[in-house]
Design an enzyme around this catalytic site. Structure first.
Site, PDB file in Angstrom:
ATOM      1  CG  ASN A  89      -1.618   1.369   1.370  1.00 38.82           C
ATOM      2  OD1 ASN A  89      -2.516   1.650   0.584  1.00 38.82           O
ATOM      3  ND2 ASN A  89      -1.231   2.204   2.341  1.00 38.82           N
ATOM      4  CD  GLU A  90      -0.912   6.214   0.395  1.00 39.32           C
ATOM      5  OE1 GLU A  90      -0.285   6.545   1.410  1.00 39.32           O
ATOM      6  OE2 GLU A  90      -1.852   6.862  -0.068  1.00 39.32           O
TER       7      GLU A  90
HETATM    8  O1  AHR Z   1      -7.064   6.742   4.051  1.00 35.29           O
HETATM    9  C1  AHR Z   1      -6.146   7.140   5.016  1.00 35.29           C
HETATM   10  C2  AHR Z   1      -4.710   6.834   4.622  1.00 35.29           C
HETATM   11  O2  AHR Z   1      -4.378   7.580   3.496  1.00 35.29           O
HETATM   12  C3  AHR Z   1      -4.451   5.417   4.195  1.00 35.29           C
HETATM   13  O3  AHR Z   1      -4.217   4.596   5.266  1.00 35.29           O
HETATM   14  C4  AHR Z   1      -3.237   5.540   3.350  1.00 35.29           C
HETATM   15  O4  AHR Z   1      -3.146   4.546   2.383  1.00 35.29           O
HETATM   16  C5  AHR Z   1      -3.342   6.938   2.780  1.00 35.29           C
HETATM   17  O5  AHR Z   1      -2.187   7.647   2.948  1.00 35.29           O
END
Ligand code: AHR
Length: 658
Positions: free
Chosen positions: A384-385
């Site tokens: 994720n990200e």
């Molecule tokens: O949606 C909140 C956060 O935003 C998530 O956990 C992350 O993936 C993004 O930076």
């Protein structure tokens, strides 16, 4: 272009308008909007509009997961956090936390209470719940506790709910049976006698001897599908009403963890509750301006429950797994590339857990948890990200292993935190070279960005990887600002952008607003799609925008044009259109961000017959700052109006918007 002829039974026009001035502008015929109902340009994927779930803002513990007792197994950093000892223990050590981590790593702590013969019900424990407990008059509450009591001891327990004045809201008395050295479970139910949003729960003890307590639990009986130990039905109903194409879980940054030891590990979230190893929630201390020291993950809502939830609401499950990288905003720790085996194995095992037959190791676990049939997992996210070459080199290891064993699983891969810039360009290029299936793009931007980028996908790369707009939300102030509101302005900006996604459904195959839930007394991040307190929940304007799109998805994209051009911001209008081949409907979505009522003539071309009765669904507000609230949840909500067609023409936006 694929031209064909269709008999349209019904036309459905979704008009999302913002009206600040009720001035009509009469449409000129040369400005007429034309929908080409017989020119299919793309197929809308069933996954197009979905939901993103993360345990942030007390979304799971204190939210969706209906457990009312906070710190039920005394595993929080401070073992008695959330608890208060009632009365005065006679001797030092009458209430003591014992730690058996040599024999039970998942649930090491329990509470040992020693009572003396004169303990006559004036000693006990009180739990404050998650910002109190929401209690409903007449509802059954199910209490359970794991306990250990030796022969010779004689201990009684009296449990009760109370309000802030100490008034009793229901309870019952029970005797703790002898269990010897065994841990046993004791369960009892009682009905509440009043409604209270911030109740507390007391356990009074009486007798002589020693009792060990663990997994002290209280659930309302009106959970989703009445499942014992289940989830809040009102919150899931709001999700189900969206008819989401998929549900992404468990995040978000929660997948990554502050460091690798704190990453989300799905295997620790399944099986008996007492074996699910608690973890600090990464949002506990992420923002100094919104500290939440009592935020932990008990994993009562774990991977089995997520899959079950997906099945319940008809959504494709989309689990996201750690890619061997901790959050790059935090420790940025990585697992060495040659030591990724456990991470990759987790991914392979997850697919087996979801889809494997009952003879397989993990399929058997699923069966034992009560779901012998496979969950039919088709999508899996890795990371994720995450960004940089560190991500690409790790992703490659996952991709090779997963595709080799499960070639049909589509992998969702990270395009980082931003929809543009050096990091994004690097990832986008590398992922496409790697023949990524689906690229996960995130947009937390100001409303203007969404309006200016409504054409983002009109000229996008159409071959190769598909796009998952995996996290987006218009920020009325700025990302992570506590002043962000779920205002009408943010909702219409998202709607305008979503017409661009829909118009390009051959590129964008999935999308989800983020975050999903927030507790009004326990949030860290705003804006959020759905807000709750202990008893209530409501949809924001942004929720209704999502709902309009997802419940009027259609099956195929068709052109909607003005002066033969797509409608993507000119004259403050944004539009997209689909047909639904199953229901023979034409569905047109139009967004007017001008602040003026505009009468527009709309013509449906390319249909043999048209039912003269159309539905005109209008979502509107008086002011850009308007919001829905717990006390006023329907300030902005869609309203259907019949609209009469004149042949194949109609006027839209002709209704006064306030
Ligand atoms: O949606 C909140 C956060 O935003 C998530 O956990 C992350 O993936 C993004 O930076």
């Amino acid at each position: 272009m694929n031209a064909y002829s269709i008999d349209m039974k019904r036309i459905f026009v979704v008009v999302i308008c913002c009206v600040l001035l009720a001035a009509y502008t009469t449409a000129q015929n040369n400005n007429a909007i034309v929908v080409k109902a017989n020119q299919v340009v793309a197929t809308v994927q069933p996954t197009m509009w979905g939901v993103f779930f993360e345990d942030i803002n007390m979304g799971a513990d204190g939210g969706l997961y209906a457990e009312l007792i906070k710190n039920r197994s005394f595993e929080f950093y401070k073992p008695l956090m959330g608890w208060k000892i009632l009365g005065r223990p006679q001797t030092e050590g009458d209430f003591i936390i014992q730690n058996r981590n040599q024999i039970n790593l998942a649930n090491p702590r329990f509470l040992r209470i020693t009572l003396h013969h004169n303990s006559k019900g004036s000693i006990g424990l009180s739990n404050e719940g998650f910002r109190g407990m929401g209690i409903k008059n007449g509802l059954r509450y199910d209490f359970s506790v794991m306990y250990r009591r030796s022969a010779g001891d004689n201990i009684k327990m009296h449990i009760e709910l109370i309000d802030s004045t100490g008034r009793n809201l229901g309870g019952t008395a029970l005797t703790i049976p002898v269990s010897g050295n065994e841990w046993k479970k004791l369960s009892v139910s009682f009905n509440a006698t009043a409604t209270e949003p911030k109740a507390k729960f007391n356990i009074w003890l009486e007798g002589d001897g020693v009792v060990d307590l663990d997994m002290t639990s209280l659930f309302p009986s009106d959970t989703w599908k009445n499942r014992p130990g289940g989830m809040r039905a009102d919150m899931i109903q709001l999700l189900a009403d969206l008819k989401p194409g998929f549900i992404r879980f468990p995040g978000g940054c929660i997948v990554e963890g502050y460091d690798l030891s704190l990453r989300y590990q799905w295997k620790k979230t399944i099986g008996p509750l007492e074996d699910r190893q608690l973890l600090i929630n990464r949002w506990n201390s992420e923002f100094a301006h919104r500290p939440t020291p009592d935020y932990f993950q008990t994993f009562g809502l774990g991977f089995f429950e997520y899959f079950q939830l997906a099945e319940d609401i008809g959504a494709e499950p989309l689990p996201i797994l750690n890619a061997g990288m901790a959050c790059q905003f935090n420790s940025a720790e990585v697992a060495p590339v040659d030591q990724l085996d456990p991470y990759v194995q987790d991914a392979l095992d997850l697919i087996e857990f979801a889809n494997g037959d009952l003879n397989s190791k993990w399929g058997k676990v699923r069966g034992e948890m009560g779901h012998p049939a496979p969950f039919k997992l088709k999508l899996l996210g890795v990371g994720n990200e995450n960004w940089g070459p560190q991500y690409i080199e790790r992703l490659r290891v996952f991709q090779n292993a997963i595709k080799q064993k499960y070639p049909d699983i589509k992998l969702v891969t990270s395009a980082g935190t931003d929809p543009a810039g050096e990091r994004f360009e690097f990832l986008n290029g590398e992922l496409r070279k790697m023949k990524a299936d689906i690229i996960d793009e995130h947009f937390y931007r100001r409303p203007d960005w969404f309006l200016q980028n409504a054409s983002r996908y009109d000229n996008y790369e159409r071959n190769g990887a598909k796009i998952f707009a995996g996290e987006y939300a218009a920020q009325s102030d700025r990302t992570v600002s506590i002043y962000n509101k779920n205002s009408w302005q943010t909702a219409i900006a998202e709607a305008a952008f979503m017409t661009g996604m829909e118009r390009n459904a051959d590129v964008v195959v999935m999308s989800s607003y983020a975050p999903l839930f927030a507790h009004t007394d326990g949030w860290q991040w705003t804006p959020d799609l759905i807000w709750i307190d202990n008893l209530r929940s409501f949809g924001t304007p942004n929720y209704y925008i999502q709902k309009l799109f997802s419940t009027n998805k259609g099956t195929h994209v068709i052109p909607v044009l003005k002066n033969s051009e797509i409608i993507a911001g000119k004259d403050s209008l944004y539009a997209s259109a689909t047909i639904d081949k199953n229901t023979s409907e034409v569905i047109v979505k139009m967004v007017n961000t001008s602040g003026q009522t505009k009468m527009q003539e709309l013509t449906i071309d390319g249909v043999k017959k048209l039912n003269p009765k159309a539905v005109h669904t209008i979502l509107k507000a008086g002011k850009l700052e308007d919001v829905n609230t717990l006390n006023n949840p329907a300030v902005i909500q869609p309203i259907d109006h019949p609209i009469q067609l004149k042949g194949k023409k109609m006027n839209v936006f002709e209704l006064p918007c306030f």
